[in-house]
Design a protein around this motif. Sequence first.
Motif, PDB file in Angstrom:
ATOM      1  N   GLY A 104      -0.040  -4.142 -22.614  1.00  0.00           N
ATOM      2  CA  GLY A 104      -1.283  -3.583 -22.093  1.00  0.00           C
ATOM      3  C   GLY A 104      -1.338  -3.605 -20.580  1.00  0.00           C
ATOM      4  O   GLY A 104      -2.133  -2.871 -19.970  1.00  0.00           O
ATOM      5  N   ALA A 105      -0.485  -4.433 -19.955  1.00  0.00           N
ATOM      6  CA  ALA A 105      -0.418  -4.452 -18.496  1.00  0.00           C
ATOM      7  C   ALA A 105       0.077  -3.116 -17.957  1.00  0.00           C
ATOM      8  O   ALA A 105      -0.351  -2.669 -16.888  1.00  0.00           O
ATOM      9  CB  ALA A 105       0.497  -5.581 -18.031  1.00  0.00           C
ATOM     10  N   PHE A 106       0.979  -2.473 -18.694  1.00  0.00           N
ATOM     11  CA  PHE A 106       1.457  -1.158 -18.258  1.00  0.00           C
ATOM     12  C   PHE A 106       0.317  -0.140 -18.263  1.00  0.00           C
ATOM     13  O   PHE A 106       0.206   0.693 -17.362  1.00  0.00           O
ATOM     14  CB  PHE A 106       2.577  -0.658 -19.175  1.00  0.00           C
ATOM     15  CG  PHE A 106       3.794  -1.534 -19.207  1.00  0.00           C
ATOM     16  CD1 PHE A 106       4.335  -2.068 -18.051  1.00  0.00           C
ATOM     17  CD2 PHE A 106       4.408  -1.831 -20.416  1.00  0.00           C
ATOM     18  CE1 PHE A 106       5.469  -2.872 -18.082  1.00  0.00           C
ATOM     19  CE2 PHE A 106       5.543  -2.623 -20.461  1.00  0.00           C
ATOM     20  CZ  PHE A 106       6.073  -3.153 -19.298  1.00  0.00           C
ATOM     21  N   ILE A 107      -0.520  -0.210 -19.288  1.00  0.00           N
ATOM     22  CA  ILE A 107      -1.667   0.702 -19.366  1.00  0.00           C
ATOM     23  C   ILE A 107      -2.643   0.408 -18.238  1.00  0.00           C
ATOM     24  O   ILE A 107      -3.150   1.323 -17.580  1.00  0.00           O
ATOM     25  CB  ILE A 107      -2.349   0.590 -20.740  1.00  0.00           C
ATOM     26  CG1 ILE A 107      -1.401   1.055 -21.843  1.00  0.00           C
ATOM     27  CG2 ILE A 107      -3.645   1.407 -20.770  1.00  0.00           C
ATOM     28  CD1 ILE A 107      -1.947   0.889 -23.248  1.00  0.00           C
ATOM     29  N   ALA A 108      -2.908  -0.874 -17.995  1.00  0.00           N
ATOM     30  CA  ALA A 108      -3.836  -1.244 -16.920  1.00  0.00           C
ATOM     31  C   ALA A 108      -3.322  -0.775 -15.569  1.00  0.00           C
ATOM     32  O   ALA A 108      -4.093  -0.273 -14.736  1.00  0.00           O
ATOM     33  CB  ALA A 108      -4.031  -2.763 -16.917  1.00  0.00           C
ATOM     34  N   LEU A 109      -2.019  -0.907 -15.340  1.00  0.00           N
ATOM     35  CA  LEU A 109      -1.444  -0.482 -14.065  1.00  0.00           C
ATOM     36  C   LEU A 109      -1.517   1.036 -13.918  1.00  0.00           C
ATOM     37  O   LEU A 109      -1.874   1.555 -12.850  1.00  0.00           O
ATOM     38  CB  LEU A 109       0.000  -0.966 -13.971  1.00  0.00           C
ATOM     39  CG  LEU A 109       0.774  -0.607 -12.694  1.00  0.00           C
ATOM     40  CD1 LEU A 109       0.028  -1.092 -11.452  1.00  0.00           C
ATOM     41  CD2 LEU A 109       2.176  -1.213 -12.749  1.00  0.00           C
ATOM     42  N   LYS A 110      -1.214   1.767 -14.989  1.00  0.00           N
ATOM     43  CA  LYS A 110      -1.303   3.232 -14.932  1.00  0.00           C
ATOM     44  C   LYS A 110      -2.746   3.670 -14.734  1.00  0.00           C
ATOM     45  O   LYS A 110      -3.017   4.631 -13.999  1.00  0.00           O
ATOM     46  CB  LYS A 110      -0.727   3.837 -16.212  1.00  0.00           C
ATOM     47  CG  LYS A 110       0.780   3.690 -16.312  1.00  0.00           C
ATOM     48  CD  LYS A 110       1.343   4.360 -17.555  1.00  0.00           C
ATOM     49  CE  LYS A 110       2.858   4.224 -17.583  1.00  0.00           C
ATOM     50  NZ  LYS A 110       3.496   4.998 -18.654  1.00  0.00           N
ATOM     51  N   LEU A 111      -3.667   2.976 -15.379  1.00  0.00           N
ATOM     52  CA  LEU A 111      -5.080   3.301 -15.220  1.00  0.00           C
ATOM     53  C   LEU A 111      -5.518   3.062 -13.783  1.00  0.00           C
ATOM     54  O   LEU A 111      -6.236   3.882 -13.197  1.00  0.00           O
ATOM     55  CB  LEU A 111      -5.912   2.467 -16.190  1.00  0.00           C
ATOM     56  CG  LEU A 111      -7.428   2.658 -16.154  1.00  0.00           C
ATOM     57  CD1 LEU A 111      -7.805   4.098 -16.444  1.00  0.00           C
ATOM     58  CD2 LEU A 111      -8.088   1.715 -17.171  1.00  0.00           C
ATOM     59  N   ALA A 112      -5.071   1.962 -13.200  1.00  0.00           N
ATOM     60  CA  ALA A 112      -5.434   1.654 -11.813  1.00  0.00           C
ATOM     61  C   ALA A 112      -4.921   2.728 -10.865  1.00  0.00           C
ATOM     62  O   ALA A 112      -5.579   3.069  -9.874  1.00  0.00           O
ATOM     63  CB  ALA A 112      -4.863   0.288 -11.420  1.00  0.00           C
ATOM     64  N   LYS A 113      -3.761   3.300 -11.179  1.00  0.00           N
ATOM     65  CA  LYS A 113      -3.174   4.329 -10.316  1.00  0.00           C
ATOM     66  C   LYS A 113      -3.885   5.670 -10.450  1.00  0.00           C
ATOM     67  O   LYS A 113      -3.976   6.422  -9.470  1.00  0.00           O
ATOM     68  CB  LYS A 113      -1.693   4.506 -10.662  1.00  0.00           C
ATOM     69  CG  LYS A 113      -0.803   3.359 -10.229  1.00  0.00           C
ATOM     70  CD  LYS A 113       0.582   3.478 -10.844  1.00  0.00           C
ATOM     71  CE  LYS A 113       1.257   4.800 -10.510  1.00  0.00           C
ATOM     72  NZ  LYS A 113       2.569   4.937 -11.169  1.00  0.00           N
TER      73      LYS A 113
END
Length: 260
Positions: A104-113
């Motif tokens: 889910g960290a990958f999703i959070a990072l993509k969302l932040a971008k």
Amino acid sequence: MNPCTIDDRGNVLRYFDLYSGTSTFAPLLFIHGLGCASSSDYPTVVGSDSYSKGRSLLIDLMGAGFSDKPEDGKYTSDAQANVLSNFAIGERFTQVNLFGHSAGAFIALKLAKCLSIQVRTLILCAPGLNDYGTAMLSEITSMTEAQFVSAGFSQLLAQLKAAGGNDAWLGPFSVASPYAIYQWARSALDDNAQNWLEDLARLNSTKGVILPDTATSDEITRFEQAGCTVELVANTEHMMAYDNPDGLALAISNLLKLDA
């Protein structure tokens, strides 16, 4: 739970919205890991006396938990981040905090971008895939999606149950969409193979990473070099929300205070 219709076919994302209006912190969106659900992982964390009690949205991603699971849905990390971006904008948030566990960290990072609104603090908890996770997801994606849906998913559940020690994960995993598990597994492997730490380093937000206190100095250093404050939680392994919910609650609260 709160519903949010995400498309013109009536598919619904569901989430708990807790402590609304009780804090000056921006809302914190919880993004769970693969095979998990925020509705089962995080109630004890946000209910802890150590938690900041800021507005907290415990989101079950599409294909997981109580959210809808259309068989023809798109469940890659990019697709999930897009759903959450539309959700945050639709809720008229002007700024948010993000928490992402494991894949889910990958999703959070993509969302932040990709978010068009300000991300004040990004918190990654045990981010990325460890060797065990990589091996499991590689096993899943060694077959076709049709093979996994028809037989692989039930076989994997039986293996996890027989292996023992997976009780916290088995509940939400068993009710997840096998289509979602397969598609997210494939994209998580791709995400993990990319140099996502460079994206993290370039992100212009307050950044924190939460790790077990058994983390090596090399693990800690690589996140500090990406501009992250590292919080360590005692007596935990990968599933921190179950191993030490009070410790995780305190770590999250400490990181949110960095931008207060």
